[in-house]
Motif scaffolding. Sequence first.
Motif, PDB file in Angstrom:
ATOM      1  N   LYS A 125      31.359 -42.616 -27.162  1.00 22.13           N
ATOM      2  CA  LYS A 125      31.443 -43.194 -25.820  1.00 22.13           C
ATOM      3  C   LYS A 125      32.867 -42.990 -25.297  1.00 22.13           C
ATOM      4  CE  LYS A 125      27.876 -46.773 -26.327  1.00 22.13           C
ATOM      5  NZ  LYS A 125      26.967 -46.246 -25.318  1.00 22.13           N
ATOM      6  N   ARG A 126      33.006 -42.140 -24.310  1.00 20.70           N
ATOM      7  CA  ARG A 126      34.329 -41.848 -23.757  1.00 20.70           C
ATOM      8  C   ARG A 126      34.684 -42.862 -22.670  1.00 20.70           C
ATOM      9  NH1 ARG A 126      35.674 -37.192 -26.052  1.00 20.70           N
ATOM     10  NH2 ARG A 126      33.992 -35.771 -26.688  1.00 20.70           N
ATOM     11  N   LYS A 127      35.966 -43.117 -22.556  1.00 23.49           N
ATOM     12  CA  LYS A 127      36.445 -44.182 -21.680  1.00 23.49           C
ATOM     13  C   LYS A 127      36.013 -43.975 -20.239  1.00 23.49           C
ATOM     14  CE  LYS A 127      40.679 -46.572 -20.283  1.00 23.49           C
ATOM     15  NZ  LYS A 127      42.151 -46.668 -20.463  1.00 23.49           N
ATOM     16  N   ARG A 128      36.084 -42.746 -19.737  1.00 25.17           N
ATOM     17  CA  ARG A 128      35.797 -42.498 -18.333  1.00 25.17           C
ATOM     18  C   ARG A 128      34.310 -42.318 -18.043  1.00 25.17           C
ATOM     19  NH1 ARG A 128      40.596 -38.166 -16.702  1.00 25.17           N
ATOM     20  NH2 ARG A 128      42.348 -39.614 -16.907  1.00 25.17           N
ATOM     21  N   ASP A 129      33.510 -42.111 -19.067  1.00 23.49           N
ATOM     22  CA  ASP A 129      32.091 -41.812 -18.854  1.00 23.49           C
ATOM     23  C   ASP A 129      31.168 -42.984 -19.169  1.00 23.49           C
ATOM     24  OD1 ASP A 129      32.908 -39.261 -18.182  1.00 23.49           O
ATOM     25  OD2 ASP A 129      32.689 -38.511 -20.233  1.00 23.49           O
ATOM     26  N   ALA A 130      31.477 -43.742 -20.233  1.00 25.67           N
ATOM     27  CA  ALA A 130      30.577 -44.791 -20.697  1.00 25.67           C
ATOM     28  C   ALA A 130      30.701 -46.037 -19.825  1.00 25.67           C
ATOM     29  CB  ALA A 130      30.883 -45.137 -22.151  1.00 25.67           C
ATOM     30  N   SER A 177      26.661 -48.000 -12.117  1.00 24.25           N
ATOM     31  CA  SER A 177      27.448 -46.863 -11.657  1.00 24.25           C
ATOM     32  C   SER A 177      28.224 -47.156 -10.378  1.00 24.25           C
ATOM     33  CB  SER A 177      26.524 -45.652 -11.433  1.00 24.25           C
ATOM     34  OG  SER A 177      25.506 -45.978 -10.494  1.00 24.25           O
ATOM     35  N   LYS A 244      35.611 -31.151  -7.120  1.00 24.60           N
ATOM     36  CA  LYS A 244      35.488 -31.266  -8.571  1.00 24.60           C
ATOM     37  C   LYS A 244      36.817 -30.934  -9.251  1.00 24.60           C
ATOM     38  CE  LYS A 244      32.743 -29.651 -12.487  1.00 24.60           C
ATOM     39  NZ  LYS A 244      31.652 -28.755 -12.929  1.00 24.60           N
ATOM     40  N   ARG A 256      36.152 -39.294  -6.395  1.00 18.29           N
ATOM     41  CA  ARG A 256      35.597 -40.592  -6.813  1.00 18.29           C
ATOM     42  C   ARG A 256      34.854 -41.260  -5.666  1.00 18.29           C
ATOM     43  NH1 ARG A 256      40.781 -41.118  -9.162  1.00 18.29           N
ATOM     44  NH2 ARG A 256      41.368 -42.629  -7.536  1.00 18.29           N
ATOM     45  N   SER A 259      31.557 -39.428  -5.325  1.00 18.49           N
ATOM     46  CA  SER A 259      30.705 -39.763  -6.468  1.00 18.49           C
ATOM     47  C   SER A 259      30.093 -41.144  -6.303  1.00 18.49           C
ATOM     48  CB  SER A 259      31.526 -39.696  -7.756  1.00 18.49           C
ATOM     49  OG  SER A 259      30.751 -40.080  -8.868  1.00 18.49           O
TER      50      SER A 259
END
Length: 407
Positions: A125-130, A177, A244, A256, A259
């Motif tokens: 679990k990565r900090k920016r994704d999870a 999200s 991107k 951001r 997104s």
Amino acid sequence: MTTRQQAGEESGHARYTYRLRVSSTALAGLDAEWARCRWIWNECVAMSRKVHGLNKTATEKVTCGPAQLDKMLTEARAAMGWLREGASVPQQQIIRDFAKSRAKALKDVKAGLPMRQRAGMPRIKRKRDALPSMNYTRRGFRLKDGRLYLAGGITLTAVWSRDLPADPTSVRVYRDSLGHWYASFVVKTAAEPLPATGTVIGIDWGVKETATTTSDAHDLPHAQHGRTAAAKLARHQKQMARRKPARGKAASKGYRTASRAAAKVHKKVARQRQDTGRKWAKKVVRDFDQLAVEDFKPKFLAKSTMARKAADAAVSATRTALTEMARKHGRIVHLVHPAHTTMDCAQCGARTKHALPLSERTYACTACGAVSPRDKNSARVMLVRAGLNPAGADGGSPLGAPLPEAA
């Protein structure tokens, strides 16, 4: 072949989800707690991969079950003051979540499922994704004066849109999200039987119409929520593509923002689909005692030319809403195997020699001469296969008439 699901008077469990108002102090506490839980998850992933490598060469099998992971957590909390600052309950529950995920992946491997159908081993679990998600058992939280108190001194204010029917047994606090925080309580509930109506209904799933039934008034047309939002979603996704970030670089503020806007559109469409499915399910369950439902698995449509429209129909979510609503209100659901339901005649039971192409929307039986819309015929076949033989053209028993015994 049919599978009968009876929703009786026995109690079950349901989830009640509420929006949370999170102060800056509470947000700091939640982020710190999630950082600890995420570290523990990643340590479990590392141990699992290490055990996998050792088992390739070791003579004795090395395991990586909850007992070994609990021991690892105990040793880590004893050695690291940073971990001890957090509550033990969410840390223990993240291990349970990991163990459940790993067990499902190993079960799929053992069953020999194709790669596309396997759950997959748990990943880092990565900090920016999870997205944060922490589970608390009964000893890790309490409710007082309308506020939620979590272990570790975190206090949250919930938006009580409805009352809890009973004391919750656990709660999962998570962020979506869009950055919104929610509390999802697990509550023990009892069935709420509705008055008997003496009628039955057959339901066939499709793409042109999400659900075609033996009652014209209960057909569910394709709402096309995704198609309505497609232009707005495409605009935000193009903005994301232009902004991107390069590999290894942090995302810009513009990326951001785009997104978040795209995620907001996705969330709205998902809620619209859920709302449409639940309202339709409540209407069907209120008006019929027994439901003959096609046990349809729409996954194969994802690789067809109808993939986008099938996904927008949200058949799986609608079917889940129907079965949950039937269970809640004490209705009987008959799951009917979908094989040859478009080839059989609901009147005489004769089967066509060849499968009908999707372009042919009218079913004409060569044996008895019956002619009807293809999906309507399939809905009546559901009733026949479930043992609920239709008494008339609508496929339902007359009002007040006794129901036939299910097969």
